[in-house]
Design a protein around this motif. Structure first.
Motif, PDB file in Angstrom:
ATOM      1  N   ALA A 123       0.835  -1.208   0.000  1.00  0.00           N
ATOM      2  CA  ALA A 123       0.000   0.000   0.000  1.00  0.00           C
ATOM      3  C   ALA A 123       0.864   1.250   0.000  1.00  0.00           C
ATOM      4  O   ALA A 123       0.574   2.221  -0.720  1.00  0.00           O
ATOM      5  CB  ALA A 123      -0.935  -0.015   1.211  1.00  0.00           C
ATOM      6  N   THR A 124       1.913   1.260   0.792  1.00  0.00           N
ATOM      7  CA  THR A 124       2.790   2.430   0.850  1.00  0.00           C
ATOM      8  C   THR A 124       3.497   2.661  -0.477  1.00  0.00           C
ATOM      9  O   THR A 124       3.597   3.807  -0.956  1.00  0.00           O
ATOM     10  CB  THR A 124       3.824   2.261   1.975  1.00  0.00           C
ATOM     11  N   VAL A 125       3.988   1.590  -1.087  1.00  0.00           N
ATOM     12  CA  VAL A 125       4.671   1.721  -2.382  1.00  0.00           C
ATOM     13  C   VAL A 125       3.695   2.175  -3.458  1.00  0.00           C
ATOM     14  O   VAL A 125       4.020   3.031  -4.295  1.00  0.00           O
ATOM     15  CB  VAL A 125       5.336   0.385  -2.764  1.00  0.00           C
ATOM     16  N   ALA A 126       2.472   1.625  -3.466  1.00  0.00           N
ATOM     17  CA  ALA A 126       1.473   2.040  -4.454  1.00  0.00           C
ATOM     18  C   ALA A 126       1.108   3.504  -4.272  1.00  0.00           C
ATOM     19  O   ALA A 126       0.950   4.247  -5.260  1.00  0.00           O
ATOM     20  CB  ALA A 126       0.228   1.164  -4.326  1.00  0.00           C
ATOM     21  N   LEU A 127       0.956   3.928  -3.039  1.00  0.00           N
ATOM     22  CA  LEU A 127       0.667   5.341  -2.778  1.00  0.00           C
ATOM     23  C   LEU A 127       1.803   6.228  -3.264  1.00  0.00           C
ATOM     24  O   LEU A 127       1.578   7.278  -3.882  1.00  0.00           O
ATOM     25  CB  LEU A 127       0.416   5.543  -1.284  1.00  0.00           C
ATOM     26  N   LEU A 128       3.033   5.804  -3.006  1.00  0.00           N
ATOM     27  CA  LEU A 128       4.195   6.602  -3.378  1.00  0.00           C
ATOM     28  C   LEU A 128       4.354   6.689  -4.895  1.00  0.00           C
ATOM     29  O   LEU A 128       4.539   7.779  -5.445  1.00  0.00           O
ATOM     30  CB  LEU A 128       5.447   5.988  -2.755  1.00  0.00           C
ATOM     31  N   VAL A 129       4.242   5.551  -5.587  1.00  0.00           N
ATOM     32  CA  VAL A 129       4.519   5.522  -7.025  1.00  0.00           C
ATOM     33  C   VAL A 129       3.318   6.004  -7.836  1.00  0.00           C
ATOM     34  O   VAL A 129       3.427   6.954  -8.628  1.00  0.00           O
ATOM     35  CB  VAL A 129       4.925   4.095  -7.451  1.00  0.00           C
ATOM     36  N   CYS A 130       2.164   5.329  -7.642  1.00  0.00           N
ATOM     37  CA  CYS A 130       0.997   5.630  -8.476  1.00  0.00           C
ATOM     38  C   CYS A 130       0.270   6.901  -8.060  1.00  0.00           C
ATOM     39  O   CYS A 130      -0.336   7.575  -8.905  1.00  0.00           O
ATOM     40  CB  CYS A 130       0.018   4.457  -8.438  1.00  0.00           C
ATOM     41  N   GLY A 131       0.313   7.226  -6.776  1.00  0.00           N
ATOM     42  CA  GLY A 131      -0.407   8.389  -6.307  1.00  0.00           C
ATOM     43  C   GLY A 131       0.411   9.665  -6.278  1.00  0.00           C
ATOM     44  O   GLY A 131      -0.003  10.702  -6.788  1.00  0.00           O
ATOM     45  N   VAL A 132       1.618   9.583  -5.676  1.00  0.00           N
ATOM     46  CA  VAL A 132       2.422  10.785  -5.474  1.00  0.00           C
ATOM     47  C   VAL A 132       3.279  11.108  -6.699  1.00  0.00           C
ATOM     48  O   VAL A 132       3.221  12.217  -7.234  1.00  0.00           O
ATOM     49  CB  VAL A 132       3.308  10.623  -4.219  1.00  0.00           C
ATOM     50  N   TRP A 133       4.052  10.135  -7.165  1.00  0.00           N
ATOM     51  CA  TRP A 133       4.979  10.415  -8.266  1.00  0.00           C
ATOM     52  C   TRP A 133       4.278  10.537  -9.614  1.00  0.00           C
ATOM     53  O   TRP A 133       4.507  11.471 -10.367  1.00  0.00           O
ATOM     54  CB  TRP A 133       6.054   9.321  -8.337  1.00  0.00           C
ATOM     55  N   LEU A 134       3.414   9.569  -9.941  1.00  0.00           N
ATOM     56  CA  LEU A 134       2.766   9.565 -11.245  1.00  0.00           C
ATOM     57  C   LEU A 134       1.427  10.290 -11.248  1.00  0.00           C
ATOM     58  O   LEU A 134       0.975  10.728 -12.313  1.00  0.00           O
ATOM     59  CB  LEU A 134       2.577   8.113 -11.729  1.00  0.00           C
ATOM     60  N   GLY A 135       0.774  10.398 -10.100  1.00  0.00           N
ATOM     61  CA  GLY A 135      -0.500  11.108 -10.010  1.00  0.00           C
ATOM     62  C   GLY A 135      -1.637  10.452 -10.763  1.00  0.00           C
ATOM     63  O   GLY A 135      -2.576  11.129 -11.203  1.00  0.00           O
ATOM     64  N   TRP A 136      -1.587   9.144 -10.929  1.00  0.00           N
ATOM     65  CA  TRP A 136      -2.612   8.455 -11.694  1.00  0.00           C
ATOM     66  C   TRP A 136      -3.930   8.342 -10.931  1.00  0.00           C
ATOM     67  O   TRP A 136      -4.999   8.447 -11.531  1.00  0.00           O
ATOM     68  CB  TRP A 136      -2.135   7.052 -12.064  1.00  0.00           C
ATOM     69  N   LEU A 137      -3.855   8.090  -9.627  1.00  0.00           N
ATOM     70  CA  LEU A 137      -5.045   7.779  -8.853  1.00  0.00           C
ATOM     71  C   LEU A 137      -5.023   8.545  -7.534  1.00  0.00           C
ATOM     72  O   LEU A 137      -3.945   8.903  -7.035  1.00  0.00           O
ATOM     73  CB  LEU A 137      -5.119   6.270  -8.576  1.00  0.00           C
ATOM     74  N   PRO A 138      -6.201   8.811  -6.946  1.00  0.00           N
ATOM     75  CA  PRO A 138      -6.239   9.487  -5.640  1.00  0.00           C
ATOM     76  C   PRO A 138      -5.628   8.623  -4.551  1.00  0.00           C
ATOM     77  O   PRO A 138      -5.670   7.388  -4.619  1.00  0.00           O
ATOM     78  CB  PRO A 138      -7.730   9.729  -5.400  1.00  0.00           C
ATOM     79  N   THR A 139      -5.070   9.263  -3.559  1.00  0.00           N
ATOM     80  CA  THR A 139      -4.330   8.549  -2.520  1.00  0.00           C
ATOM     81  C   THR A 139      -5.051   8.509  -1.178  1.00  0.00           C
ATOM     82  O   THR A 139      -4.549   7.861  -0.256  1.00  0.00           O
ATOM     83  CB  THR A 139      -2.959   9.203  -2.312  1.00  0.00           C
ATOM     84  N   ALA A 140      -6.172   9.173  -1.043  1.00  0.00           N
ATOM     85  CA  ALA A 140      -6.857   9.185   0.251  1.00  0.00           C
ATOM     86  C   ALA A 140      -8.330   9.472   0.040  1.00  0.00           C
ATOM     87  O   ALA A 140      -8.714  10.212  -0.869  1.00  0.00           O
ATOM     88  CB  ALA A 140      -6.245  10.236   1.184  1.00  0.00           C
ATOM     89  N   GLY A 141      -9.153   8.874   0.882  1.00  0.00           N
ATOM     90  CA  GLY A 141     -10.585   9.139   0.851  1.00  0.00           C
ATOM     91  C   GLY A 141     -11.378   7.981   0.285  1.00  0.00           C
ATOM     92  O   GLY A 141     -10.848   6.917  -0.045  1.00  0.00           O
ATOM     93  N   TRP A 142     -12.690   8.219   0.165  1.00  0.00           N
ATOM     94  CA  TRP A 142     -13.623   7.186  -0.295  1.00  0.00           C
ATOM     95  C   TRP A 142     -14.795   7.896  -0.957  1.00  0.00           C
ATOM     96  O   TRP A 142     -15.921   7.861  -0.500  1.00  0.00           O
ATOM     97  CB  TRP A 142     -14.075   6.355   0.897  1.00  0.00           C
ATOM     98  N   ALA A 143     -14.516   8.535  -2.103  1.00  0.00           N
ATOM     99  CA  ALA A 143     -15.515   9.377  -2.744  1.00  0.00           C
ATOM    100  C   ALA A 143     -15.958   8.873  -4.107  1.00  0.00           C
ATOM    101  O   ALA A 143     -16.750   9.530  -4.780  1.00  0.00           O
ATOM    102  CB  ALA A 143     -14.972  10.812  -2.883  1.00  0.00           C
TER     103      ALA A 143
END
Length: 578
Positions: free
Chosen positions: A150-170
């Motif tokens: 989860a941490t690696v996915a958040l770091l790579v896909c969420g923070v670095w690449l910005g593909w998907l949201p990293t927090a919430g349930w909307a």
């Protein structure tokens, strides 16, 4: 004899379940903090905690009536569907538990779908070629901890690449990363179980006869899967139970308002009624999953085979060159040894979040402390604690190996409790810390070793040389100490040693959630959690413990695979499927 063993297991299962539920009900009494003080601060932060005020709250909550009266009142309310009132928000607990459970069920359902799809991809080559194995790749996927992925996915896909949201349930897009973090390890395990068992099934005589008769490949594949699945269904149930534990960490990383995050937040805030309801929901979910697995297995077997003790042929072991675990161990040992030569507590605010350099090979954290030093000292304490847990589990397993009926019943309940859930309960009772995390992992780390010991004890007792020893007049104590224990202890000790990296990962997961070692202790899970706050500015601080944990997971997989190269007894092979 068999009927007596079943009755003993059923009785132990009931006693263990009652003990767990009673522990949940007694949390206000077992808590290391004064619950009245927690309620007073939640109701009025400005009010002085005088003895009169605290006594009034204790009387209002029924805390002064003693543990038995407290448990009796809680159980009576529970039977009426009343989970109490939150000490922090003052609202009913039941709606909060139901809302969190709905979110978690949606997340776990999506994760299970991903797991099944990944397992199908891993199994397909075996069905097409009739041979092969999921191999080390699937084993590696299964060994990756959810909180790390989860941490690696958040770091790579969420923070670095910005593909998907990293927090919430909307919306649906918020479900993708958490479901992947939960589903990939589960899919790797499911795929490995099925793919490793299929080649032996496809080598059975009936498959050759069907092929000679011109039966289509699809029909043979469907029949082989039907042959493979029943003995593995209990394992699938344990994978689903594991999702409940992994969901706690994943929900925390991605700020998903599920039942796991609710339980963790309640434990940290000492909102014990909400914690009791959340843990009961998670426990009920695990038990229902196990019950569904048993029902599905019975349905697949049919009435003719339900009592036949159907087992699978021995699986083909995952092959791993002995150099792989040795290389991983050498890299970890070098890193740990280098870090142990440095001071993990020295603060240097002028070098906060410094990039890797000769002075700080892995950079510094938010307080200017050397990451390499904290990594080395954290590994030493974590591995030492894991070694102590392995030794304790080994002793317990050797004792319970001679009481298979008792051990089986208690093991069913222990298997329904992931380490995170037990860690939450222990932290609520004793407070977070290294000792509490060690106790939580130790409470549920013994079933696999106990099953291994029981299988070996049964095999040794049935051997011909023991019959000859009895005929020669050897005493039971002589046979036990000179033959049975030496034959059982060595294989189970090797098994316990192979579980050392996995236990260290479980301790790291509790540290990551704030249930284990506390700051400023340099513990790997805690280091990973602390670095998430500034991961965009200093990604190396998060990558260092993440890579170390990945190497530890790789060591666990490759070490076990290399050990499978030795010749196993039939009983050991059966245990390896569990």
């Amino acid at each position: 004899m068999k009927l007596t063993a079943h009755r003993s297991a059923a009785l132990t299962r009931i006693v263990s379940l009652v003990a767990v539920v009673a522990t949940v009900g007694l949390l206000p009494w077992l808590s290391h903090r004064d619950p009245a003080l927690t309620v007073l601060r939640a109701r009025s932060a400005e009010r002085e905690p005088t003895e009169e005020a605290l006594s009034a709250i204790r009387a209002d909550l029924g805390l002064d009536a003693g543990p038995l009266a407290l448990l009796r009142g809680w159980a009576a309310d529970l039977l009426h569907g009343d989970l109490g009132t939150s000490w922090v928000s003052g609202t009913d607990v039941l709606p909060s538990v139901v809302a969190g459970l709905q979110v978690s069920l949606g997340l776990m359902g999506a994760a299970l779908g991903i797991a099944v799809a990944l397992a199908a991809v891993l199994v397909a080559p075996v069905l097409v070629r009739g041979r092969g194995s999921a191999g080390a790749f699937a084993a590696m996927l299964a060994a990756v901890p959810e909180f790390l992925l989860a941490t690696v996915a958040l770091l790579v896909c969420g923070v670095w690449l910005g593909w998907l949201p990293t927090a919430g349930w909307a919306g649906p897009e918020y479900l993708v990363l958490p479901a992947l973090a939960l589903g990939v390890p589960a899919g790797g395990l499911l795929g490995r179980l099925v793919a490793d068992a299929l080649p032996a099934v496809l080598d059975e005589r009936w498959v050759e006869l069907w092929r000679g008769a011109g039966v289509r490949r699809t029909a043979i594949s469907a029949a082989a899967l039907k042959r493979v699945l029943p003995p593995l269904v209990p394992q699938f149930g344990m994978v689903a139970v594991g999702l409940t534990g992994g969901a706690v960490a994943v929900e925390m990383v991605f700020a998903v308002p599920g039942i796991g995050r609710t339980a963790l937040g309640a434990a940290k805030s000492q909102d014990l009624p909400l914690l009791q309801g959340s843990v009961l929901a998670l426990l009920l979910l695990g038990l229902l999953t196990g019950g569904v697995a048993v029902a599905v297995r019975h349905r697949l077997l049919g009435p003719a085979l339900r009592d036949a003790g159907l087992t699978l042929p021995p699986p083909r072991p995952v092959r791993a060159h002995p150099a792989i675990p040795l290389t991983l161990a050498a890299v970890l040992a070098l890193t740990i040894g280098w870090g142990l030569l440095r001071d993990p507590y020295t603060l240097n605010t002028a070098a906060r979040l410094a990039a890797p350099s000769w002075a700080h090979p892995l950079g510094t954290d938010a307080l200017g402390r050397d990451v390499l030093a904290r990594l080395g000292h954290g590994a030493a304490s974590t591995v030492g604690t894991a070694a102590a847990i392995c030794a304790l589990s080994l002793l317990l397993a050797l004792a319970l190996g001679f009481l298979p009926g008792v051990a089986a019943g208690a093991a069913d309940i222990a298997n329904a409790l992931p380490p995170v859930i037990v860690g939450i309960l222990v932290a609520a009772a004793t407070g977070p810390g290294t000792g509490g995390a060690a106790l939580a992992v130790a409470l549920i780390s013994w079933p696999a070793l106990s099953a291994h010991a029981a299988a070996l004890v049964q095999e040794v007792r049935a051997s011909a040389f023991l019959t000859a020893q009895r005929a020669m007049g050897a005493t039971p104590f002589w046979i036990l100490t000179r033959h049975v224990l030496p034959s059982v202890a060595a294989p189970v000790a090797r098994h316990a040693l192979l579980r050392l990296p996995g236990i260290a990962l479980a301790l790291a997961s509790l540290g990551f959630l704030g249930l284990g070692a506390q700051p400023p202790t340099p513990e790997w899970g805690l280091l990973l959690d602390e670095s998430r706050a500034y991961v965009e500015r200093a990604p190396w601080a998060a990558l260092a413990p993440a890579v170390a944990l990945a190497l530890l997971a790789g060591l666990a997989v490759s070490g076990a695979a290399a050990a499978q190269g030795r010749r196993r007894t039939p009983k050991e092979t059966t245990v390896a499927l569990r």
